[in-house]
Design a protein around this motif. Sequence first.
Motif, PDB file in Angstrom:
ATOM      1  N   TRP A  38      38.402  47.394  39.149  1.00 42.40           N
ATOM      2  CA  TRP A  38      37.633  46.445  39.963  1.00 42.40           C
ATOM      3  C   TRP A  38      38.464  45.954  41.148  1.00 42.40           C
ATOM      4  O   TRP A  38      37.952  45.848  42.274  1.00 42.40           O
ATOM      5  CB  TRP A  38      37.183  45.261  39.112  1.00 42.40           C
ATOM      6  N   PHE A  39      39.736  45.652  40.905  1.00 41.98           N
ATOM      7  CA  PHE A  39      40.589  45.177  41.996  1.00 41.98           C
ATOM      8  C   PHE A  39      40.721  46.252  43.075  1.00 41.98           C
ATOM      9  O   PHE A  39      40.584  45.970  44.273  1.00 41.98           O
ATOM     10  CB  PHE A  39      41.972  44.801  41.454  1.00 41.98           C
ATOM     11  N   SER A  40      40.990  47.482  42.650  1.00 36.91           N
ATOM     12  CA  SER A  40      41.145  48.576  43.612  1.00 36.91           C
ATOM     13  C   SER A  40      39.851  48.831  44.373  1.00 36.91           C
ATOM     14  O   SER A  40      39.870  49.100  45.584  1.00 36.91           O
ATOM     15  CB  SER A  40      41.587  49.851  42.883  1.00 36.91           C
ATOM     16  N   LEU A  41      38.723  48.730  43.676  1.00 40.67           N
ATOM     17  CA  LEU A  41      37.431  48.896  44.346  1.00 40.67           C
ATOM     18  C   LEU A  41      37.245  47.819  45.413  1.00 40.67           C
ATOM     19  O   LEU A  41      36.747  48.096  46.514  1.00 40.67           O
ATOM     20  CB  LEU A  41      36.296  48.830  43.328  1.00 40.67           C
ATOM     21  N   GLY A  42      37.680  46.600  45.103  1.00 36.55           N
ATOM     22  CA  GLY A  42      37.582  45.525  46.083  1.00 36.55           C
ATOM     23  C   GLY A  42      38.419  45.795  47.323  1.00 36.55           C
ATOM     24  O   GLY A  42      37.960  45.598  48.459  1.00 36.55           O
ATOM     25  N   VAL A  43      39.640  46.268  47.120  1.00 38.37           N
ATOM     26  CA  VAL A  43      40.531  46.557  48.250  1.00 38.37           C
ATOM     27  C   VAL A  43      39.946  47.655  49.133  1.00 38.37           C
ATOM     28  O   VAL A  43      39.912  47.538  50.369  1.00 38.37           O
ATOM     29  CB  VAL A  43      41.932  46.960  47.740  1.00 38.37           C
ATOM     30  N   VAL A  44      39.474  48.731  48.505  1.00 37.35           N
ATOM     31  CA  VAL A  44      38.894  49.840  49.269  1.00 37.35           C
ATOM     32  C   VAL A  44      37.635  49.381  50.006  1.00 37.35           C
ATOM     33  O   VAL A  44      37.406  49.754  51.165  1.00 37.35           O
ATOM     34  CB  VAL A  44      38.580  51.030  48.339  1.00 37.35           C
ATOM     35  N   SER A  45      36.832  48.550  49.356  1.00 35.42           N
ATOM     36  CA  SER A  45      35.609  48.047  49.991  1.00 35.42           C
ATOM     37  C   SER A  45      35.935  47.225  51.232  1.00 35.42           C
ATOM     38  O   SER A  45      35.245  47.330  52.262  1.00 35.42           O
ATOM     39  CB  SER A  45      34.809  47.202  48.993  1.00 35.42           C
ATOM     40  N   LEU A  46      36.980  46.407  51.153  1.00 37.69           N
ATOM     41  CA  LEU A  46      37.408  45.647  52.335  1.00 37.69           C
ATOM     42  C   LEU A  46      37.818  46.592  53.462  1.00 37.69           C
ATOM     43  O   LEU A  46      37.481  46.367  54.630  1.00 37.69           O
ATOM     44  CB  LEU A  46      38.573  44.727  51.978  1.00 37.69           C
ATOM     45  N   LYS A  47      38.551  47.644  53.104  1.00 42.03           N
ATOM     46  CA  LYS A  47      38.986  48.616  54.112  1.00 42.03           C
ATOM     47  C   LYS A  47      37.791  49.256  54.821  1.00 42.03           C
ATOM     48  O   LYS A  47      37.861  49.594  56.009  1.00 42.03           O
ATOM     49  CB  LYS A  47      39.820  49.713  53.443  1.00 42.03           C
ATOM     50  N   LEU A  48      36.703  49.438  54.076  1.00 38.36           N
ATOM     51  CA  LEU A  48      35.510  50.095  54.620  1.00 38.36           C
ATOM     52  C   LEU A  48      34.501  49.097  55.197  1.00 38.36           C
ATOM     53  O   LEU A  48      33.397  49.494  55.589  1.00 38.36           O
ATOM     54  CB  LEU A  48      34.837  50.919  53.516  1.00 38.36           C
ATOM     55  N   ASN A  49      34.898  47.812  55.238  1.00 38.25           N
ATOM     56  CA  ASN A  49      34.001  46.751  55.722  1.00 38.25           C
ATOM     57  C   ASN A  49      32.729  46.635  54.886  1.00 38.25           C
ATOM     58  O   ASN A  49      31.677  46.211  55.381  1.00 38.25           O
ATOM     59  CB  ASN A  49      33.633  46.967  57.199  1.00 38.25           C
ATOM     60  N   LYS A  50      32.834  47.005  53.615  1.00 37.82           N
ATOM     61  CA  LYS A  50      31.712  46.833  52.688  1.00 37.82           C
ATOM     62  C   LYS A  50      31.927  45.510  51.961  1.00 37.82           C
ATOM     63  O   LYS A  50      32.371  45.459  50.811  1.00 37.82           O
ATOM     64  CB  LYS A  50      31.650  48.009  51.708  1.00 37.82           C
ATOM     65  N   PHE A  51      31.598  44.431  52.667  1.00 38.83           N
ATOM     66  CA  PHE A  51      31.997  43.112  52.190  1.00 38.83           C
ATOM     67  C   PHE A  51      31.222  42.662  50.955  1.00 38.83           C
ATOM     68  O   PHE A  51      31.779  41.981  50.088  1.00 38.83           O
ATOM     69  CB  PHE A  51      31.867  42.095  53.325  1.00 38.83           C
ATOM     70  N   ASP A  52      29.951  43.029  50.862  1.00 42.61           N
ATOM     71  CA  ASP A  52      29.194  42.681  49.659  1.00 42.61           C
ATOM     72  C   ASP A  52      29.794  43.362  48.431  1.00 42.61           C
ATOM     73  O   ASP A  52      29.914  42.755  47.362  1.00 42.61           O
ATOM     74  CB  ASP A  52      27.725  43.090  49.814  1.00 42.61           C
ATOM     75  N   GLU A  53      30.165  44.635  48.597  1.00 41.74           N
ATOM     76  CA  GLU A  53      30.799  45.368  47.494  1.00 41.74           C
ATOM     77  C   GLU A  53      32.144  44.739  47.138  1.00 41.74           C
ATOM     78  O   GLU A  53      32.500  44.618  45.962  1.00 41.74           O
ATOM     79  CB  GLU A  53      30.999  46.836  47.875  1.00 41.74           C
ATOM     80  N   ALA A  54      32.900  44.348  48.159  1.00 43.71           N
ATOM     81  CA  ALA A  54      34.207  43.730  47.920  1.00 43.71           C
ATOM     82  C   ALA A  54      34.050  42.419  47.156  1.00 43.71           C
ATOM     83  O   ALA A  54      34.789  42.145  46.201  1.00 43.71           O
ATOM     84  CB  ALA A  54      34.922  43.495  49.244  1.00 43.71           C
ATOM     85  N   GLN A  55      33.081  41.611  47.567  1.00 42.01           N
ATOM     86  CA  GLN A  55      32.851  40.331  46.890  1.00 42.01           C
ATOM     87  C   GLN A  55      32.477  40.549  45.429  1.00 42.01           C
ATOM     88  O   GLN A  55      32.988  39.868  44.532  1.00 42.01           O
ATOM     89  CB  GLN A  55      31.743  39.561  47.614  1.00 42.01           C
ATOM     90  N   MET A  56      31.586  41.497  45.203  1.00 38.72           N
ATOM     91  CA  MET A  56      31.162  41.794  43.833  1.00 38.72           C
ATOM     92  C   MET A  56      32.347  42.267  42.988  1.00 38.72           C
ATOM     93  O   MET A  56      32.525  41.836  41.841  1.00 38.72           O
ATOM     94  CB  MET A  56      30.063  42.862  43.863  1.00 38.72           C
ATOM     95  N   ALA A  57      33.188  43.130  43.571  1.00 43.23           N
ATOM     96  CA  ALA A  57      34.325  43.685  42.829  1.00 43.23           C
ATOM     97  C   ALA A  57      35.351  42.601  42.496  1.00 43.23           C
ATOM     98  O   ALA A  57      35.822  42.504  41.355  1.00 43.23           O
ATOM     99  CB  ALA A  57      34.976  44.801  43.636  1.00 43.23           C
ATOM    100  N   PHE A  58      35.704  41.778  43.490  1.00 42.41           N
ATOM    101  CA  PHE A  58      36.710  40.743  43.237  1.00 42.41           C
ATOM    102  C   PHE A  58      36.159  39.629  42.347  1.00 42.41           C
ATOM    103  O   PHE A  58      36.910  39.018  41.574  1.00 42.41           O
ATOM    104  CB  PHE A  58      37.236  40.175  44.553  1.00 42.41           C
ATOM    105  N   LYS A  59      34.864  39.376  42.431  1.00 44.94           N
ATOM    106  CA  LYS A  59      34.255  38.390  41.532  1.00 44.94           C
ATOM    107  C   LYS A  59      34.367  38.870  40.084  1.00 44.94           C
ATOM    108  O   LYS A  59      34.722  38.107  39.181  1.00 44.94           O
ATOM    109  CB  LYS A  59      32.788  38.165  41.908  1.00 44.94           C
ATOM    110  N   LYS A  60      34.072  40.159  39.885  1.00 44.62           N
ATOM    111  CA  LYS A  60      34.194  40.724  38.541  1.00 44.62           C
ATOM    112  C   LYS A  60      35.649  40.695  38.085  1.00 44.62           C
ATOM    113  O   LYS A  60      35.949  40.383  36.916  1.00 44.62           O
ATOM    114  CB  LYS A  60      33.662  42.159  38.535  1.00 44.62           C
ATOM    115  N   TYR A  61      36.561  40.999  39.007  1.00 41.34           N
ATOM    116  CA  TYR A  61      37.985  40.993  38.657  1.00 41.34           C
ATOM    117  C   TYR A  61      38.429  39.601  38.208  1.00 41.34           C
ATOM    118  O   TYR A  61      39.149  39.460  37.213  1.00 41.34           O
ATOM    119  CB  TYR A  61      38.827  41.451  39.846  1.00 41.34           C
ATOM    120  N   THR A  62      38.009  38.561  38.932  1.00 38.02           N
ATOM    121  CA  THR A  62      38.427  37.201  38.565  1.00 38.02           C
ATOM    122  C   THR A  62      37.786  36.744  37.256  1.00 38.02           C
ATOM    123  O   THR A  62      38.342  35.896  36.558  1.00 38.02           O
ATOM    124  CB  THR A  62      38.095  36.200  39.683  1.00 38.02           C
TER     125      THR A  62
END
Length: 348
Positions: free
Chosen positions: A248-272
Amino acid sequence: MRKLLLAGVLFYLIGCATSPHKSSVKIYIEQKNAEKAILEGQKWVADEPQNPQAHLWLGVAYVLKKDYQNAAESFVKAFELDPNLKNPQLLDKTFTVGGIKLFTADGVATTLQNGGTLASKEGKNEEAVKYLRTAIELFPDKAQLYLLLSATYQKMGEDDMAKKVLEEGIRRAPDNKDLRYYYALMLVSEKDYDRALENLKRAVEIDSTFGKAYYEMGVIYFEKGDNEKAFDLLKKATALEPDNKDAWFSLGVVSLKLNKFDEAQMAFKKYTELNPDDAQGWFYLGASYYEGGKYEEALQALDKSDQLNPGDPDVYNYKGLVYKKMGDTKKALEMFRRASELEKGKGK
């Protein structure tokens, strides 16, 4: 009554043996009397220390007591005295007395594996290697033995040997996903990403639900700069293993890199949710909210990060950016000043 009858049959069949201990150890093994079987086995070994059969049957007696290290040592000694015994068919025949199977070759291999595992846990790595090597000689196609032996060599700091063992295992069991996976991890540590990917791809061909392999491939593609492919693989990994916080953390980082902010938020929310005490997770969640224009949520996440890890200048810099976007210039400058003070403090 049946047990007494079987014991009587055994006594008749082996009663004419040259050593009384040779007879009695087998009878006590059949009766599941571990203490007496061990005692008789030890006496037999004392009488005939160069007799491989004595050590072999003493090993079986130790197994009854679940004393796997002494059992493994006895089996190894038997094989040293008579290498021809390292034959599953011959062992099964040896362990069958009067049509009654008292033990099996597979049981010997399992005992050697258990003995090796216990020895490794106790830091007796040389003994662990000896037991596991012997088990492999007996059953060279058992993939789990190679995994355990490789892990033991890694504990000893012998990474080259650990790698060679996995290569040997793959030659013997090319369709074992775990051998492919752990071999790939060793290749990743050497930055041999292409060969690592080759083995991970083979692992998911063998088992399409192997989430850890998808995760490792995602990380490799991220390292290679292919963020789109990394994103797809990490999505697959989190779908297969929803409790894999690293995925989940790695998915969040990659999503930020791709400007997929909704995906990043979902991934980091799940991680926390999975790792609520990690300040870095809350920081990245705050950053993803900021990048996605959700400023109140960003401040809440950044405050949580600051609570868990007070004094991180990156948190205050991001808070400054958030307040600036919200139009609160005074608060933004306050955050930037605080970040600068913390940076200077770090430099001292």
